[in-house]
Design an enzyme around this catalytic site. Structure first.
Site, PDB file in Angstrom:
ATOM      1  N   ASP A  99       7.508   1.346  -5.220  1.00 14.02           N
ATOM      2  CA  ASP A  99       7.346   0.403  -4.118  1.00 14.02           C
ATOM      3  C   ASP A  99       6.740  -0.879  -4.657  1.00 14.02           C
ATOM      4  OD1 ASP A  99       4.948  -0.029  -1.541  1.00 14.02           O
ATOM      5  OD2 ASP A  99       7.046  -0.645  -1.492  1.00 14.02           O
ATOM      6  N   ARG A 121      -3.521  -2.243  -4.926  1.00 10.21           N
ATOM      7  CA  ARG A 121      -2.970  -3.599  -4.919  1.00 10.21           C
ATOM      8  C   ARG A 121      -3.003  -4.180  -3.510  1.00 10.21           C
ATOM      9  NH1 ARG A 121       3.107  -4.712  -7.044  1.00 10.21           N
ATOM     10  NH2 ARG A 121       2.050  -4.791  -9.038  1.00 10.21           N
ATOM     11  N   LYS A 142      -9.319   0.789  -1.153  1.00  8.97           N
ATOM     12  CA  LYS A 142      -8.720   1.089   0.144  1.00  8.97           C
ATOM     13  C   LYS A 142      -9.274   2.350   0.789  1.00  8.97           C
ATOM     14  CE  LYS A 142      -4.571  -1.222  -1.288  1.00  8.97           C
ATOM     15  NZ  LYS A 142      -3.120  -1.238  -1.429  1.00  8.97           N
ATOM     16  N   SER A 160       2.993  -1.759  -3.639  1.00 13.21           N
ATOM     17  CA  SER A 160       1.868  -0.989  -4.167  1.00 13.21           C
ATOM     18  C   SER A 160       1.827  -1.137  -5.678  1.00 13.21           C
ATOM     19  CB  SER A 160       2.011   0.489  -3.833  1.00 13.21           C
ATOM     20  OG  SER A 160       2.422   0.655  -2.516  1.00 13.21           O
ATOM     21  N   GLY A 171      -2.017  -1.668   6.013  1.00 14.75           N
ATOM     22  CA  GLY A 171      -1.692  -2.654   7.035  1.00 14.75           C
ATOM     23  C   GLY A 171      -2.470  -3.928   6.771  1.00 14.75           C
ATOM     24  N   ASP A 220      -3.596   3.469  -3.637  1.00 12.43           N
ATOM     25  CA  ASP A 220      -3.361   2.548  -4.759  1.00 12.43           C
ATOM     26  C   ASP A 220      -4.365   1.403  -4.623  1.00 12.43           C
ATOM     27  OD1 ASP A 220      -1.271  -0.133  -3.952  1.00 12.43           O
ATOM     28  OD2 ASP A 220      -2.038   1.292  -2.469  1.00 12.43           O
ATOM     29  N   SER A 239       3.597   0.976   2.934  1.00 11.55           N
ATOM     30  CA  SER A 239       4.976   0.679   2.544  1.00 11.55           C
ATOM     31  C   SER A 239       5.505   1.698   1.541  1.00 11.55           C
ATOM     32  CB  SER A 239       5.070  -0.737   1.975  1.00 11.55           C
ATOM     33  OG  SER A 239       4.217  -0.866   0.862  1.00 11.55           O
ATOM     34  N   THR A 251       0.747  -1.275   0.000  1.00  9.33           N
ATOM     35  CA  THR A 251       0.000   0.000   0.000  1.00  9.33           C
ATOM     36  C   THR A 251       0.761   1.301   0.000  1.00  9.33           C
ATOM     37  OG1 THR A 251      -1.734  -1.072   1.254  1.00  9.33           O
ATOM     38  CG2 THR A 251      -1.857   1.269   1.131  1.00  9.33           C
TER      39      THR A 251
END
Lengths: 237, 286
Positions: B209, B62, B76, B212, B90, B60, B172, B44
């Site tokens: 990242d 994913r 999300k 994500s 999380g 995002d 992240s 995330t």
């Protein structure tokens, strides 16, 4: 995830939270991701890899292909720990030169495979953290694929996937090239164009679901005319 | 004769009954060689900014299970109340359930007070619940909304601490997103500027990242209006299969003919049914 060190064997909570002496270790390995794939045909071999180099959740490079050209008829794909990949390919290059100078001929694919097995096993107790796949043409001009484990066990295959998305790709190849789990399907021999298409499609799927695979795909097609390279873009996220 | 089940009066303080049971289970499982199943995390990148007229939240899409993508297009940005939305990073189940619980309690509270809920109330409810569970609920949230006192943006951490700030990132990919914010954030931005900034911050998380990816969802909250834009930007499309590019049917076709799976026996039992309603739900065959 529960901190079980706060609870003793019987399940009663410990009186204090002293964790005791903890050992800190240095790990000599890192996992840099990447997927490699090789397919052998009647008179060709294909070695393909993605070009992403990652560590943890970060990307080191979007353009770090994992196919290394060894001779005019052999390509090596290696994924795993990038430091060991680099050292291993340097060692193989040196050994190829030494063979050429002392025997006055280029090493064949089968010979390279056997040599790589001994190189890997010589480090049996501190292995090269590398998943190798060799693709090339054998002495008869037929396609050959040799797949290895990190300590040197190898066998000749028709097709093999290695690296982070190998578990996703291998069953798909088993079905499409090996015609496994299918009935009443004509076993058509694999043409070069169909094999290249299959490899591209299969990597597109791997990039969807594996976070370590993506950015671009490098395909090396080995035929008696030489080695042709293609670059296909993949998802960058 | 009916047995009376007498309910025990709830004890005060923290209840750690399940912790005892879990640690016993964990040690027994490791003896047999199994590991305790890990919760699915979202990887995330989520973020939010305060602009001139309200809040822009971004996320995002994913969801990862380890390093495999479990859901390519999950949502999300969660609804809390008509004027308050919350992004969650999380553990996926924790963010989903926590936001739903607080949303439900907030609706009851709003009916009781007769007023539109305030962002500070949602923040207080969330942090008190997360602190009660001492960080075991792995929910890192970005809470934003517009109430009678103006636009408000909070970041809430799994252990229960909160920060009230003009721009926040979590997950992240938070470092990648915060880098964009620190470069280009200004107070009192216009809506389009703020949307572009959030879009760029999430894009930085998506491309840099590994946790994500996929698309960018936005939620623009202003006084009296909410724009839930899903997806705002399809930053990544699945690669086109080479058989589909040309009109001619090439070899890139992966459909199986009838009979590829062998039919061993066939039994047909006709059912006498009356068709009442027919609905079609499409699968994701991409």
């Amino acid at each position: 995830m529960f901190v079980s060190q706060n609870f003793g064997e019987s399940g009663k909570m410990k009186e204090y939270h002293y964790a005791g002496p903890t050992e800190h270790r240095f790990s000599p390995y890192a996992f840099n991701g990447g997927t490699v794939l090789a397919v052998a045909g009647e008179d060709f071999a294909i070695v393909a890899s993605d070009t992403r180099l990652s560590e943890g959740y970060s990307i080191h490079s979007r353009d770090s292909p994992k196919c290394y050209k060894l001779t005019d008829t052999t390509v090596l794909g290696c994924s795993g720990f990038h430091g060991d990949c680099l050292t291993l390919t340097k060692i193989i290059d040196a050994r190829l030169k030494m063979y050429k100078h002392s025997n006055n001929k280029t090493m064949t694919s089968g010979a390279i495979a056997a040599m790589l097995s001994t190189i890997l096993y010589s480090r049996r107790f501190f292995p090269y953290y590398v998943y190798n796949i060799i693709g090339g043409l054998d002495e008869q001009g037929k396609g050959a694929v040799y797949s290895f484990d990190p300590v040197g066990s190898y066998q000749r295959d028709t097709y093999k996937a290695g690296g982070s998305a190998s578990a996703m790709l291998q069953p798909l190849l088993d079905n499409q090239i090996g015609f496994k789990n299918m009935e009443g399907v004509e076993h058509v021999p694999l043409t070069k164009d169909k094999a290249v298409q299959l490899v591209k499609d299969v990597f597109v799927s791997a990039a969807e679901r594996d976070v370590y695979t993506g950015d671009a795909l490098r395909i090396c097609i080995v035929t008696k005319e030489g080695i042709e390279e293609q670059n296909i873009p993949l998802r960058k996220d | 004769m009916a047995t009376l089940a007498v309910r025990r009066a709830p004890l005060g303080g923290f209840s750690f009954e399940n912790c005892k049971r879990n640690s016993i289970l964990e040690s027994e499982a490791s003896k047999v060689g199994f590991s305790v199943p890990t919760a699915r995390k979202t990887g995330t990148t989520i973020c939010g900014v305060v602009f001139k007229d309200g809040i822009v939240l971004g996320a995002d899409t994913r969801a990862t299970e380890g390093m495999v993508v479990a859901d390519k297009n999950c949502s999300k940005i969660h609804y809390i109340s008509p004027n308050i939305y919350c992004c969650g990073a999380g553990t996926a189940a924790d963010t989903e359930m926590t936001t739903q619980i607080i949303s439900s309690n907030l609706e009851l509270h709003a009916l009781s007070t007769g007023r539109q809920p305030r962002v500070a109330t949602a923040n207080r409810m969330l942090k008190q619940m997360l602190f009660r569970y001492q960080g075991y609920i792995g929910a890192a949230l970005v809470l934003g909304g517009v109430d009678c006192n103006g636009p408000h943006l909070y970041s809430i951490y799994p252990h229960g601490s909160t920060d009230k700030l003009p721009y926040v990132t979590m997950g992240s990919g938070s470092l990648a997103a915060m880098a964009v914010f620190e470069d280009r954030y200004k107070t009192g931005m216009e809506e389009e500027e703020a949307k572009q900034l959030v879009r760029d911050a999430i894009a930085a998380g998506i491309f840099n990242d590994l946790g994500s990816g996929s698309n960018i969802d936005l939620c623009v909250i202003t006084k009296g209006n909410v724009d839930y834009i899903r997806p705002h930007d399809e930053a990544n499309k699945k690669g086109v299969r080479h058989g589909e590019l040309e009109g001619v049917q090439l070899t890139g076709d992966y459909r199986y003919k009838r009979g590829t799976t062998a039919v061993l026996s066939k039994v047909v039992n006709p059912l006498d049914l009356e068709l009442l309603e027919e609905t079609v739900q499409t699968m994701d065959t991409s």
